[in-house]
Design a protein around this motif. Sequence first.
Motif, PDB file in Angstrom:
ATOM      1  N   MET A 108      38.965  21.436  50.804  1.00  0.00           N
ATOM      2  CA  MET A 108      39.227  22.492  50.232  1.00  0.00           C
ATOM      3  C   MET A 108      39.254  23.674  50.994  1.00  0.00           C
ATOM      4  N   ALA A 109      40.425  24.733  50.487  1.00  0.00           N
ATOM      5  CA  ALA A 109      40.300  25.969  51.486  1.00  0.00           C
ATOM      6  C   ALA A 109      40.257  27.098  50.407  1.00  0.00           C
ATOM      7  N   SER A 110      39.850  28.313  50.589  1.00  0.00           N
ATOM      8  CA  SER A 110      40.098  29.446  49.731  1.00  0.00           C
ATOM      9  C   SER A 110      39.943  30.677  50.420  1.00  0.00           C
ATOM     10  N   VAL A 129      43.463  22.327  47.516  1.00  0.00           N
ATOM     11  CA  VAL A 129      42.780  21.170  47.515  1.00  0.00           C
ATOM     12  C   VAL A 129      43.620  19.971  48.050  1.00  0.00           C
ATOM     13  N   GLY A 130      43.003  19.102  48.742  1.00  0.00           N
ATOM     14  CA  GLY A 130      43.576  18.138  49.194  1.00  0.00           C
ATOM     15  C   GLY A 130      42.710  16.670  48.773  1.00  0.00           C
ATOM     16  N   HIS A 131      43.170  15.834  48.437  1.00  0.00           N
ATOM     17  CA  HIS A 131      42.166  14.552  48.080  1.00  0.00           C
ATOM     18  C   HIS A 131      43.036  13.391  48.209  1.00  0.00           C
ATOM     19  N   GLU A 132      42.711  12.362  49.371  1.00  0.00           N
ATOM     20  CA  GLU A 132      43.226  11.390  49.459  1.00  0.00           C
ATOM     21  C   GLU A 132      42.302  10.164  49.607  1.00  0.00           C
ATOM     22  N   VAL A 133      42.605   9.012  48.911  1.00  0.00           N
ATOM     23  CA  VAL A 133      41.917   7.819  48.459  1.00  0.00           C
ATOM     24  C   VAL A 133      42.750   6.646  48.686  1.00  0.00           C
ATOM     25  N   ASP A 156      45.865   0.046  48.293  1.00  0.00           N
ATOM     26  CA  ASP A 156      46.251   1.039  47.420  1.00  0.00           C
ATOM     27  C   ASP A 156      46.038   2.563  48.089  1.00  0.00           C
ATOM     28  N   SER A 157      47.021   3.499  47.866  1.00  0.00           N
ATOM     29  CA  SER A 157      46.801   4.699  48.399  1.00  0.00           C
ATOM     30  C   SER A 157      47.056   5.823  47.400  1.00  0.00           C
ATOM     31  N   ARG A 158      46.399   6.814  47.465  1.00  0.00           N
ATOM     32  CA  ARG A 158      46.454   8.065  46.492  1.00  0.00           C
ATOM     33  C   ARG A 158      46.534   9.247  47.083  1.00  0.00           C
ATOM     34  N   GLN A 159      47.364  10.175  46.916  1.00  0.00           N
ATOM     35  CA  GLN A 159      47.118  11.453  47.456  1.00  0.00           C
ATOM     36  C   GLN A 159      47.493  12.713  46.483  1.00  0.00           C
ATOM     37  N   ASN A 160      46.466  13.317  46.324  1.00  0.00           N
ATOM     38  CA  ASN A 160      46.573  14.511  45.579  1.00  0.00           C
ATOM     39  C   ASN A 160      46.368  15.964  46.287  1.00  0.00           C
ATOM     40  N   LYS A 161      47.448  16.807  45.970  1.00  0.00           N
ATOM     41  CA  LYS A 161      47.366  18.117  46.470  1.00  0.00           C
ATOM     42  C   LYS A 161      47.718  19.253  45.557  1.00  0.00           C
ATOM     43  N   LEU A 162      46.586  20.155  45.524  1.00  0.00           N
ATOM     44  CA  LEU A 162      46.752  21.437  44.472  1.00  0.00           C
ATOM     45  C   LEU A 162      46.772  22.745  45.203  1.00  0.00           C
ATOM     46  N   LEU A 163      47.750  23.593  44.859  1.00  0.00           N
ATOM     47  CA  LEU A 163      47.784  25.006  45.361  1.00  0.00           C
ATOM     48  C   LEU A 163      47.611  25.990  44.297  1.00  0.00           C
ATOM     49  N   ASP A 164      46.611  26.761  44.073  1.00  0.00           N
ATOM     50  CA  ASP A 164      46.393  27.670  42.905  1.00  0.00           C
ATOM     51  C   ASP A 164      46.258  29.188  43.716  1.00  0.00           C
ATOM     52  N   GLN A 165      47.203  30.248  43.051  1.00  0.00           N
ATOM     53  CA  GLN A 165      47.327  31.476  43.474  1.00  0.00           C
ATOM     54  C   GLN A 165      47.237  32.241  42.234  1.00  0.00           C
ATOM     55  N   GLU A 166      46.262  33.434  42.315  1.00  0.00           N
ATOM     56  CA  GLU A 166      46.185  34.350  41.111  1.00  0.00           C
ATOM     57  C   GLU A 166      46.047  35.489  41.706  1.00  0.00           C
ATOM     58  N   LEU A 167      46.975  36.685  41.171  1.00  0.00           N
ATOM     59  CA  LEU A 167      46.752  38.096  41.292  1.00  0.00           C
ATOM     60  C   LEU A 167      46.100  38.732  39.949  1.00  0.00           C
ATOM     61  N   ARG A 168      45.490  39.634  40.152  1.00  0.00           N
ATOM     62  CA  ARG A 168      44.845  40.174  38.995  1.00  0.00           C
ATOM     63  C   ARG A 168      44.301  41.875  39.316  1.00  0.00           C
ATOM     64  N   LEU A 169      45.076  42.633  38.188  1.00  0.00           N
ATOM     65  CA  LEU A 169      44.624  44.006  38.460  1.00  0.00           C
ATOM     66  C   LEU A 169      44.181  44.440  37.050  1.00  0.00           C
ATOM     67  N   SER A 170      42.989  44.988  37.022  1.00  0.00           N
ATOM     68  CA  SER A 170      42.317  45.365  35.753  1.00  0.00           C
ATOM     69  C   SER A 170      41.501  46.713  35.900  1.00  0.00           C
ATOM     70  N   ARG A 171      41.340  47.268  34.783  1.00  0.00           N
ATOM     71  CA  ARG A 171      40.472  48.703  34.422  1.00  0.00           C
ATOM     72  C   ARG A 171      39.817  48.626  33.256  1.00  0.00           C
ATOM     73  N   THR A 172      38.298  48.838  33.262  1.00  0.00           N
ATOM     74  CA  THR A 172      37.237  48.877  32.547  1.00  0.00           C
ATOM     75  C   THR A 172      37.016  50.157  32.047  1.00  0.00           C
ATOM     76  N   ASN A 173      37.380  50.623  30.984  1.00  0.00           N
ATOM     77  CA  ASN A 173      36.625  52.099  30.500  1.00  0.00           C
ATOM     78  C   ASN A 173      35.984  51.906  29.295  1.00  0.00           C
ATOM     79  N   PRO A 174      34.692  52.010  29.289  1.00  0.00           N
ATOM     80  CA  PRO A 174      33.929  51.671  28.051  1.00  0.00           C
ATOM     81  C   PRO A 174      34.163  52.909  27.024  1.00  0.00           C
ATOM     82  N   GLN A 175      34.612  54.078  27.532  1.00  0.00           N
ATOM     83  CA  GLN A 175      35.075  55.099  26.476  1.00  0.00           C
ATOM     84  C   GLN A 175      36.608  55.346  26.412  1.00  0.00           C
ATOM     85  N   SER A 188      51.015  21.572  41.928  1.00  0.00           N
ATOM     86  CA  SER A 188      50.664  20.120  42.073  1.00  0.00           C
ATOM     87  C   SER A 188      51.245  19.147  42.396  1.00  0.00           C
ATOM     88  N   GLN A 189      50.738  18.181  43.485  1.00  0.00           N
ATOM     89  CA  GLN A 189      51.620  17.063  43.906  1.00  0.00           C
ATOM     90  C   GLN A 189      50.650  15.812  43.981  1.00  0.00           C
TER      91      GLN A 189
END
Length: 211
Positions: A108-110, A129-133, A156-175, A188-189
């Motif tokens: 896994m890398a992030s 994420v990469g997972h091979e069994v 038996d061979s199983r390979q799973n790969k997942l790529l996730d990308q998130e971009l977020r912009l936010s503003r918190t103003n209690p008032q 996902s593959q």
Amino acid sequence: SMAAGGQGGAFEAMMNLPLVTDRLGVRMVAYHTREPGWIDSGTRRDANSARISGGRLSVRARLDEQWTIDLGGWSQFLNVDDSQYVYAPGTRKRADMIAEPHDNDFMMASAVVRGRIGDADFLSSTSWVGHEVTSRLDASASALAFGRTGALIYDDSRQNKLLDQELRLSRTNPQGLSWLVGLSFIQSQNQSTGLFTTAPSQAALPGLESR
């Protein structure tokens, strides 16, 4: 050590390394375990020994008072030389059979970037994420069903790969008005392959594959 088995052992190591005071730091973790086998399969003594190795690397870079980058990498590798079962209670032996090794690898890398754009908080999070069994099974008991006699192997061979990308912009103003906008992408593959072979010639029989 383990009763009726071989010798095992383990080690762990960790290092925190500040490279630039209050700006750049690294943490490294590594470990390795060897578990002794305890099953005698025919002439192979203690056949089911196992090894687990892994590590973790984390890097934090503080670019200024508002921007931070976190990088991470994780991995673990599990290898078992043979299956861990017997055919009768209270015994640690079984008749000679084809070895059934098992391999389970995870990586896994992030990368996370945090900062401020004007009066808004920015976040970019990327992970992979990469997972091979892989497993080998002695399928000799089913050889006749495939029109074969003698030893039969199923891989038996199983390979799973997942790529996730998130971009977020936010503003918190209690008032006043608080808001959040973002984008997310996930890919996902998954691939699964099964193959029968006859031993010792290893002539392939029809198998199966799914994606």
